[in-house]
Enzyme design. Sequence first.
Site, short mmCIF file in Angstrom:
data_model
loop_
_atom_site.label_atom_id
_atom_site.label_comp_id
_atom_site.label_asym_id
_atom_site.label_seq_id
_atom_site.Cartn_x
_atom_site.Cartn_y
_atom_site.Cartn_z
N ARG A 126 -10.33 4.59 -20.66
CA ARG A 126 -10.86 3.22 -20.71
C ARG A 126 -10.13 2.31 -19.73
O ARG A 126 -10.75 1.48 -19.05
CB ARG A 126 -10.70 2.65 -22.13
CG ARG A 126 -11.70 3.15 -23.15
CD ARG A 126 -11.44 2.48 -24.50
NE ARG A 126 -12.42 2.88 -25.51
CZ ARG A 126 -12.44 2.40 -26.75
NH1 ARG A 126 -11.51 1.53 -27.14
NH2 ARG A 126 -13.37 2.81 -27.61
N HIS A 145 0.84 -1.19 0.00
CA HIS A 145 0.00 0.00 0.00
C HIS A 145 0.88 1.25 0.00
O HIS A 145 2.07 1.20 0.33
CB HIS A 145 -0.94 -0.01 1.20
CG HIS A 145 -2.08 -0.95 1.04
ND1 HIS A 145 -3.18 -0.95 1.86
CD2 HIS A 145 -2.30 -1.94 0.14
CE1 HIS A 145 -4.03 -1.89 1.49
NE2 HIS A 145 -3.52 -2.50 0.44
N GLU A 168 -19.81 5.28 -24.19
CA GLU A 168 -19.24 5.99 -25.33
C GLU A 168 -20.26 6.26 -26.44
O GLU A 168 -19.91 6.41 -27.60
CB GLU A 168 -18.03 5.22 -25.87
CG GLU A 168 -16.88 5.12 -24.87
CD GLU A 168 -15.56 4.77 -25.51
OE1 GLU A 168 -15.46 4.74 -26.75
OE2 GLU A 168 -14.61 4.51 -24.75
N GLU A 188 1.07 3.85 1.93
CA GLU A 188 1.67 4.25 3.20
C GLU A 188 2.93 3.44 3.49
O GLU A 188 3.95 3.99 3.93
CB GLU A 188 0.67 4.06 4.34
CG GLU A 188 -0.61 4.85 4.19
CD GLU A 188 -1.73 4.07 3.54
OE1 GLU A 188 -2.88 4.17 4.02
OE2 GLU A 188 -1.46 3.33 2.56
N ASP A 225 -20.01 1.69 -36.54
CA ASP A 225 -18.55 1.74 -36.41
C ASP A 225 -17.87 0.39 -36.22
O ASP A 225 -16.65 0.30 -36.36
CB ASP A 225 -18.17 2.62 -35.22
CG ASP A 225 -18.60 4.06 -35.39
OD1 ASP A 225 -18.85 4.47 -36.54
OD2 ASP A 225 -18.71 4.78 -34.38
N GLY A 227 -23.95 5.92 -28.92
CA GLY A 227 -24.22 7.19 -29.59
C GLY A 227 -25.41 7.95 -29.06
O GLY A 227 -25.72 7.94 -27.87
#
Length: 350
Positions: A177, A44, A281, A46, A193, A283
């Site tokens: 992403r 971690h 994302e 810390e 697409d 349309g």
Amino acid sequence: MARALELAHAGWGKVSPNPLVGAVVVRDGRIVGEGAHREFGGAHAEVEALNGAGENARGADLFVTLEPCTHYGKTPPCVDAIIAAGIARVVVAVRDPNPEAGGGVERLRAAGIRVDVGVLVDAASELNAAFLNSFRLDRPWVTLKLAISLDAAIANASGTTSWLTGPPARQRVHHVRAGNDAIAVGMGTVLADDPLLTVRDAVPPRVRPTRVVFSRHGRLPLTSRLAQGTHEAPVIVFAAASDPSYDHALRELGVEVLTSASLRESLQALRQRGIQSLLVEGGASLTSAILEEDLVDRVILFQAPILLGQGSLPAFAGMSIGATKDFRFRLLRSEWVGDDHMMVLAPKGH
């Protein structure tokens, strides 16, 4: 604390479902140790910062972006390491809502360590919004990403939607992403697409994001790159109604098909599968629906220096703006990414 927030980004895409955390040890006004949670299951922030500081940690201040943990997980509790190192003061940006890991502030104070909470709390909360909100939301934290022209369109008159923005902006999208558990589009985007929805132009994440398609009838083309590429990452199709024989063909390719009565129900199903963050994302139809149902937490808007003109498809076509309500946003930050203007917005009330 600002430096700790910078360090936290080292874990982008690598620590989910854990949060991004950075830490800095300061002694006599000088940084003597820095750390970040870099890999799931790794040290971690810390502990890494304390190890870097060594004996200089005794009597020093520790700045950390999230409340130090109290539980045994992949690693021992950070509060134990802090107490053992002799830290005199801990400054925490935001508290941990996880009931298993929280309570570090009280443990440290009980050990005689001064603890201050709330330094740069807004920035720290934004950094880990998906994680922090996973304990109160029954759906993923939803970010809507849009690329639009100067005249607020997403496609020209011929229906072409690709490459409104330049390479730097597209690279930034792949980075975004990598920090999300799932990526979603509507069926219209798939048909126009044939996207892959994978992370390519960025450091690969620890877990490849699940690809999600929202559709009325669930008929993801069998020859699409999504249907043919389930070996790259999981693909889920949500449909209001479906065709059992077509569903069977999709399942033979490894696509999961789920019937769902609403977008909210679909998002709840994703959360039940452990998905904390979802990047939508587009349309236009999915954008309108998810905004009107108040299911968007953040908007990332890329505006490209291009006019698409008459007959182009408006980004918010189909929305009842002004009819029953308006949609007001507050600007969180903006910057130029290459030639494109990127804005990060929060819906009013979020």
